[in-house]
Write a protein that holds these residues in place. Structure first.
Motif, PDB file in Angstrom:
ATOM      1  N   ASP A 296      -1.215  -1.440   5.748  1.00 59.80           N
ATOM      2  CA  ASP A 296       0.037  -1.278   5.022  1.00 59.80           C
ATOM      3  C   ASP A 296      -0.008  -0.016   4.169  1.00 59.80           C
ATOM      4  OD1 ASP A 296       2.667  -2.069   4.478  1.00 59.80           O
ATOM      5  OD2 ASP A 296       2.030  -4.165   4.255  1.00 59.80           O
ATOM      6  N   PHE A 297       1.142   0.317   3.606  1.00 61.10           N
ATOM      7  CA  PHE A 297       1.243   1.547   2.830  1.00 61.10           C
ATOM      8  C   PHE A 297       0.585   1.424   1.460  1.00 61.10           C
ATOM      9  CE2 PHE A 297       4.685   1.785   5.891  1.00 61.10           C
ATOM     10  CZ  PHE A 297       4.568   3.084   6.362  1.00 61.10           C
ATOM     11  N   VAL A 298       0.652   0.250   0.829  1.00 62.10           N
ATOM     12  CA  VAL A 298       0.031   0.041  -0.480  1.00 62.10           C
ATOM     13  C   VAL A 298      -0.582  -1.357  -0.536  1.00 62.10           C
ATOM     14  CG1 VAL A 298       1.546   1.617  -1.759  1.00 62.10           C
ATOM     15  CG2 VAL A 298       2.201  -0.788  -1.495  1.00 62.10           C
ATOM     16  N   ASN A 299      -1.599  -1.489  -1.376  1.00 62.62           N
ATOM     17  CA  ASN A 299      -2.224  -2.779  -1.631  1.00 62.62           C
ATOM     18  C   ASN A 299      -2.663  -2.822  -3.087  1.00 62.62           C
ATOM     19  OD1 ASN A 299      -2.421  -3.889   1.208  1.00 62.62           O
ATOM     20  ND2 ASN A 299      -3.582  -1.997   1.477  1.00 62.62           N
ATOM     21  N   TYR A 300      -2.922  -4.037  -3.595  1.00 55.93           N
ATOM     22  CA  TYR A 300      -3.424  -4.194  -4.951  1.00 55.93           C
ATOM     23  C   TYR A 300      -4.946  -4.105  -4.976  1.00 55.93           C
ATOM     24  CZ  TYR A 300       1.057  -5.793  -6.841  1.00 55.93           C
ATOM     25  OH  TYR A 300       2.349  -5.861  -7.258  1.00 55.93           O
ATOM     26  N   ASP A 301      -5.487  -3.548  -6.083  1.00 56.12           N
ATOM     27  CA  ASP A 301      -6.914  -3.635  -6.303  1.00 56.12           C
ATOM     28  C   ASP A 301      -7.197  -4.788  -7.262  1.00 56.12           C
ATOM     29  OD1 ASP A 301      -6.338  -2.757  -8.868  1.00 56.12           O
ATOM     30  OD2 ASP A 301      -7.292  -0.792  -8.632  1.00 56.12           O
ATOM     31  N   SER A 302      -8.429  -4.902  -7.735  1.00 54.59           N
ATOM     32  CA  SER A 302      -8.803  -6.045  -8.560  1.00 54.59           C
ATOM     33  C   SER A 302      -8.198  -5.997  -9.954  1.00 54.59           C
ATOM     34  CB  SER A 302     -10.324  -6.142  -8.680  1.00 54.59           C
ATOM     35  OG  SER A 302     -10.847  -4.967  -9.281  1.00 54.59           O
ATOM     36  N   SER A 303      -7.676  -4.827 -10.360  1.00 56.89           N
ATOM     37  CA  SER A 303      -7.047  -4.703 -11.681  1.00 56.89           C
ATOM     38  C   SER A 303      -5.535  -4.798 -11.600  1.00 56.89           C
ATOM     39  CB  SER A 303      -7.456  -3.376 -12.332  1.00 56.89           C
ATOM     40  OG  SER A 303      -6.893  -2.281 -11.633  1.00 56.89           O
ATOM     41  N   THR A 304      -4.998  -5.182 -10.449  1.00 59.58           N
ATOM     42  CA  THR A 304      -3.564  -5.312 -10.152  1.00 59.58           C
ATOM     43  C   THR A 304      -2.863  -3.961 -10.101  1.00 59.58           C
ATOM     44  OG1 THR A 304      -2.722  -5.610 -12.424  1.00 59.58           O
ATOM     45  CG2 THR A 304      -3.535  -7.577 -11.284  1.00 59.58           C
TER      46      THR A 304
ATOM     47  N   PHE B  99       8.658  -2.978   0.787  1.00 56.39           N
ATOM     48  CA  PHE B  99       8.538  -2.706   2.216  1.00 56.39           C
ATOM     49  C   PHE B  99       7.097  -2.800   2.681  1.00 56.39           C
ATOM     50  CE2 PHE B  99       8.245  -0.036   6.015  1.00 56.39           C
ATOM     51  CZ  PHE B  99       9.284  -0.555   6.750  1.00 56.39           C
ATOM     52  N   SER B 100       6.902  -3.440   3.834  1.00 54.73           N
ATOM     53  CA  SER B 100       5.582  -3.522   4.458  1.00 54.73           C
ATOM     54  C   SER B 100       5.752  -3.528   5.971  1.00 54.73           C
ATOM     55  CB  SER B 100       4.827  -4.768   3.988  1.00 54.73           C
ATOM     56  OG  SER B 100       5.558  -5.938   4.299  1.00 54.73           O
ATOM     57  N   LEU B 101       4.637  -3.398   6.697  1.00 52.20           N
ATOM     58  CA  LEU B 101       4.699  -3.216   8.150  1.00 52.20           C
ATOM     59  C   LEU B 101       5.105  -4.475   8.901  1.00 52.20           C
ATOM     60  CD1 LEU B 101       4.225  -1.636  10.761  1.00 52.20           C
ATOM     61  CD2 LEU B 101       1.779  -2.197  10.550  1.00 52.20           C
ATOM     62  N   GLY B 102       4.366  -5.556   8.741  1.00 48.61           N
ATOM     63  CA  GLY B 102       4.714  -6.780   9.463  1.00 48.61           C
ATOM     64  C   GLY B 102       4.174  -6.826  10.876  1.00 48.61           C
ATOM     65  N   VAL B 103       4.902  -7.512  11.765  1.00 47.06           N
ATOM     66  CA  VAL B 103       4.434  -7.802  13.121  1.00 47.06           C
ATOM     67  C   VAL B 103       4.938  -6.751  14.104  1.00 47.06           C
ATOM     68  CG1 VAL B 103       4.225 -10.267  12.687  1.00 47.06           C
ATOM     69  CG2 VAL B 103       6.399  -9.352  13.509  1.00 47.06           C
ATOM     70  N   PRO B 104       4.289  -6.618  15.281  1.00 39.86           N
ATOM     71  CA  PRO B 104       4.603  -5.535  16.216  1.00 39.86           C
ATOM     72  C   PRO B 104       5.917  -5.729  16.965  1.00 39.86           C
ATOM     73  CG  PRO B 104       2.858  -6.927  17.105  1.00 39.86           C
ATOM     74  CD  PRO B 104       3.102  -7.393  15.713  1.00 39.86           C
TER      75      PRO B 104
ATOM     76  N   LEU C 273      -1.538  -0.763  -7.965  1.00 39.22           N
ATOM     77  CA  LEU C 273      -1.168  -0.479  -6.582  1.00 39.22           C
ATOM     78  C   LEU C 273      -1.930   0.737  -6.075  1.00 39.22           C
ATOM     79  CD1 LEU C 273       2.698  -0.960  -6.266  1.00 39.22           C
ATOM     80  CD2 LEU C 273       0.916  -2.197  -5.045  1.00 39.22           C
ATOM     81  N   VAL C 274      -2.577   0.572  -4.935  1.00 42.67           N
ATOM     82  CA  VAL C 274      -3.362   1.650  -4.344  1.00 42.67           C
ATOM     83  C   VAL C 274      -2.768   1.992  -2.981  1.00 42.67           C
ATOM     84  CG1 VAL C 274      -5.651   2.361  -3.576  1.00 42.67           C
ATOM     85  CG2 VAL C 274      -5.422   0.781  -5.503  1.00 42.67           C
ATOM     86  N   PRO C 275      -2.311   3.223  -2.776  1.00 40.21           N
ATOM     87  CA  PRO C 275      -1.780   3.598  -1.465  1.00 40.21           C
ATOM     88  C   PRO C 275      -2.885   3.798  -0.448  1.00 40.21           C
ATOM     89  CG  PRO C 275      -1.759   5.487  -2.908  1.00 40.21           C
ATOM     90  CD  PRO C 275      -2.229   4.325  -3.742  1.00 40.21           C
ATOM     91  N   ASP C 276      -2.612   3.482   0.787  1.00 43.03           N
ATOM     92  CA  ASP C 276      -3.554   3.734   1.877  1.00 43.03           C
ATOM     93  C   ASP C 276      -3.001   4.896   2.699  1.00 43.03           C
ATOM     94  OD1 ASP C 276      -5.305   3.797   3.956  1.00 43.03           O
ATOM     95  OD2 ASP C 276      -4.934   1.748   4.663  1.00 43.03           O
ATOM     96  N   GLU C 277      -3.362   6.093   2.318  1.00 42.85           N
ATOM     97  CA  GLU C 277      -2.841   7.271   3.005  1.00 42.85           C
ATOM     98  C   GLU C 277      -3.534   7.510   4.332  1.00 42.85           C
ATOM     99  OE1 GLU C 277      -2.536  10.625   0.433  1.00 42.85           O
ATOM    100  OE2 GLU C 277      -1.291   9.543  -1.018  1.00 42.85           O
ATOM    101  N   SER C 278      -4.558   6.722   4.643  1.00 46.94           N
ATOM    102  CA  SER C 278      -5.128   6.795   5.985  1.00 46.94           C
ATOM    103  C   SER C 278      -4.261   6.027   6.977  1.00 46.94           C
ATOM    104  CB  SER C 278      -6.550   6.243   5.987  1.00 46.94           C
ATOM    105  OG  SER C 278      -6.565   4.848   5.726  1.00 46.94           O
TER     106      SER C 278
END
Length: 597
Positions: free
Chosen positions: A68-76, A197-202, A78-83
């Protein structure tokens, strides 16, 4: 110019760090390594955005197997996944965001992740294509949310997360020339847009099963055409397949539906066996796993889980927190325990109207009860044995440990209720001319923690002349919001994100679908409306603090404590740490590794 929102600033700053860190081509998977993890609930669906699939375990599985484009870390944060892809705010007015998937990103079957998948996610979670006024309730199992009967063939109904923000994007998103991006134009600025917004299913799997199109490229194009042309004949089966095609029963019947995008593959599902994940050889992101296989078990008995952990049958557990559980973990050999907080907090809600006995609707009675509420005693009895540093939660709207909490509780008025004050409560009742008010409390009688809380509150209020009586009910959930059923309620609110717009659901006087207290304050309504569209970091903090202070001033109720969280693991694994938000313990699954020493 990008908006000045706190969330966007956090995404941007962490995103830069992620970009600089880059990703490597080395494969960190340790050949032959495996780990067994237990969660409380069973896996039931790979589409956690549906009503049936929206469970903690399904969210965890979707995370482990998805990107997905972003996720939470342990401190809440938001961390983007630019990979995986990029998020670009391209305009402030109207607020416009472009989502782009990286060129080398594929599904586990080798099919590219592209704009068709993104467009399907918008269609499913915006509600914009659903048949107006259609209600699927008659087709659902009321307990599980599973569909018991097919929807009418002429109905389009995506059972998606339609109140998560994308309902504010009524215009069909435009696909970029690269066919890997879509652009969302918001009808109005939405403060929690990074969570919407998130990716979801194919899309190619959904269209293959719904429309019988085997070639992935053609299936994707058929999905795009159906959405862009609002072709109801094609959308109806697409919506049904999206909503029902990824349950565990359908995945067992047809393993070809098991197509994912993340660091792990979901292996073929065998009834009676653990759910297993294997490292995805096609994954090219920076979240490359180190364990070759993860086995996921379901278990509900904490003490049994601890025994299985100590015996080596399990490697990671997150047992229900209790003094008994904590003691058992401390005595278990070869076990490491990590303490944290959970996203749920316990609270006592007061009825502002439609109460059982009427007395609680008097502000003086509510304030008097708050004045004798044994919040610290409740924490000492129920939470401190699990988490030594536990303290009462002092905010209705901000989670402890997150930005703004410490500053807010200094000025929200909660300090007036830090300790019971019998004399002050008696004076409040005397000045109001109220004698021996009765407050009947709704709670779950099968939950020992809630029973103990009720008894502590009852005993603390009695000397002040407040009669706390028992309205407990095994079907307490069904009673929430029922006029005349109770005066106050003990239960927990669970946060699945740190967004601000969700507060309206339980606090707004007319739009609060979870406003079980019948709370109505026009000033709070106005602040919630401003909060939903605020783009300024500082102003968002001010609004939350103002709402919190008004709730305390109105004697809305009382937050009691944040639930503790226990994560325990064997000495065979390193890298485990707690996180309060979904996906829970799996938040950094790619950092888990076999112990080297």
């Amino acid at each position: 110019m990008a908006p000045r929102s706190r969330t966007l600033a956090a995404v941007a700053s962490v995103g830069l760090a992620a970009l600089l860190a880059g990703c490597t081509d080395t494969d960190p998977v340790v050949a032959g390594s495996a780990i067994s993890v237990e969660l409380a609930g069973p896996f039931t669906s790979l589409n956690e955005a549906t009503g049936f699939g929206n469970t903690e375990t399904n969210t965890a599985v979707a995370f482990v197997t998805g990107s997905d484009f972003v996720n939470y870390d342990s401190s809440t944060a938001l961390v983007p996944d630019e990979s995986f892809g990029q998020i670009d705010v391209v305009a402030e007015e109207p607020f416009t965001v472009r989502y782009t998937v990286n060129e080398d990103t594929t599904w586990s079957d080798g099919v590219p992740v592209d704009a068709a998948d993104l467009l399907l996610s918008w269609a499913a979670n915006s509600g914009q294509l659903n048949t107006p006024d259609f209600d699927d309730a008659d087709h659902l199992d009321p307990e599980t949310g599973a569909y018991l009967s097919p929807l009418p063939g002429d109905v389009v109904f995506f059972d998606g997360a339609v109140n998560s923000g994308l309902q504010n994007v009524s215009q069909t998103p435009a696909i970029g020339d690269d066919s890997r991006s879509i652009t969302l134009v918001y009808d109005r600025y939405f403060a929690d847009w990074p969570l919407a917004f998130s990716l979801g299913v194919p899309a190619h799997v959904v269209a293959r099963e719904a429309l019988g199109i085997e070639k992935p490229a053609e299936a994707k194009q058929a999905t795009v055409d159906a959405i862009e042309q609002r072709d109801l004949a094609a959308l109806a089966p697409l919506a049904t397949e999206w909503s029902t095609g990824f349950t565990i029963d359908r995945l067992r019947e047809d393993p070809d539906r098991i197509v994912t995008s993340g660091p792990y593959l979901l292996d073929e599902l065998v009834e009676g066996e653990p759910v297993t994940f294997s490292a995805n050889p096609r994954y090219r992101g920076e979240h490359k796993p180190r364990f070759e296989q993860i086995r996921l078990h379901a278990g509900t008995d904490p003490l049994s889980s601890i025994e299985r952990l100590a015996s080596g049958e399990l490697d990671v557990i997150s047992p229900g927190p209790s003094a008994e559980t904590a003691d058992a973990l401390r005595d278990a050999p070869g076990v490491t325990v990590a303490e944290g907080i959970d996203g749920m907090f316990e609270h006592l809600d007061f009825r502002m109207a439609n109460s059982r006995n009427g007395a609680i609707e008097n502000p003086a009675v509510r304030q008097a009860l708050l004045t004798v509420l044994p919040r610290q005693q409740i924490v000492d009895a129920l939470v401190t044995p699990v988490h030594e540093k536990a303290a009462p939660r002092d905010s209705f709207v901000i989670m402890p440990g997150t930005d703004g909490y410490d500053e807010t509780i200094k000025q929200n008025g909660s300090d007036a209720y830090a300790h019971p004050d019998l004399r002050a409560a008696q004076q409040l009742l005397a000045e109001a001319g109220v004698s021996s008010p009765e407050v009947c409390v709704l709670f779950d009688p099968s939950n020992p923690r809630r029973v103990q809380q009720y008894e502590l509150i009852r005993d603390s209020a009695a000397p002040a002349g407040i009669r706390i009586t028992d309205c407990s009910d095994p079907d307490w959930v069904e009673k929430l919001g029922d006029p005349g059923a109770y005066d106050a309620a003990l239960f927990g609110w669970r946060a699945t994100n740190v967004g601000v717009t969700g507060l309206a659901a339980r606090l707004h006087s007319t739009e609060g679908i979870s406003n079980f207290s019948f709370y109505a304050n026009p000033e709070v309504d106005a602040l919630l409306a401003e909060l939903a569209t605020s783009i300024d970091d500082g102003r968002q903090s001010e609004l939350l603090a103002e709402i919190d202070a008004l709730l305390w001033a109105d004697s809305y109720g009382a937050p009691l404590y944040q639930y503790p969280q226990l994560i325990a693991h064997s000495d065979a694994v390193e890298g485990i740490s707690p996180s309060p938000l979904p996906p829970g313990v799996f938040w950094n699954v790619w950092e888990w590794q076999p112990t080297t020493s």
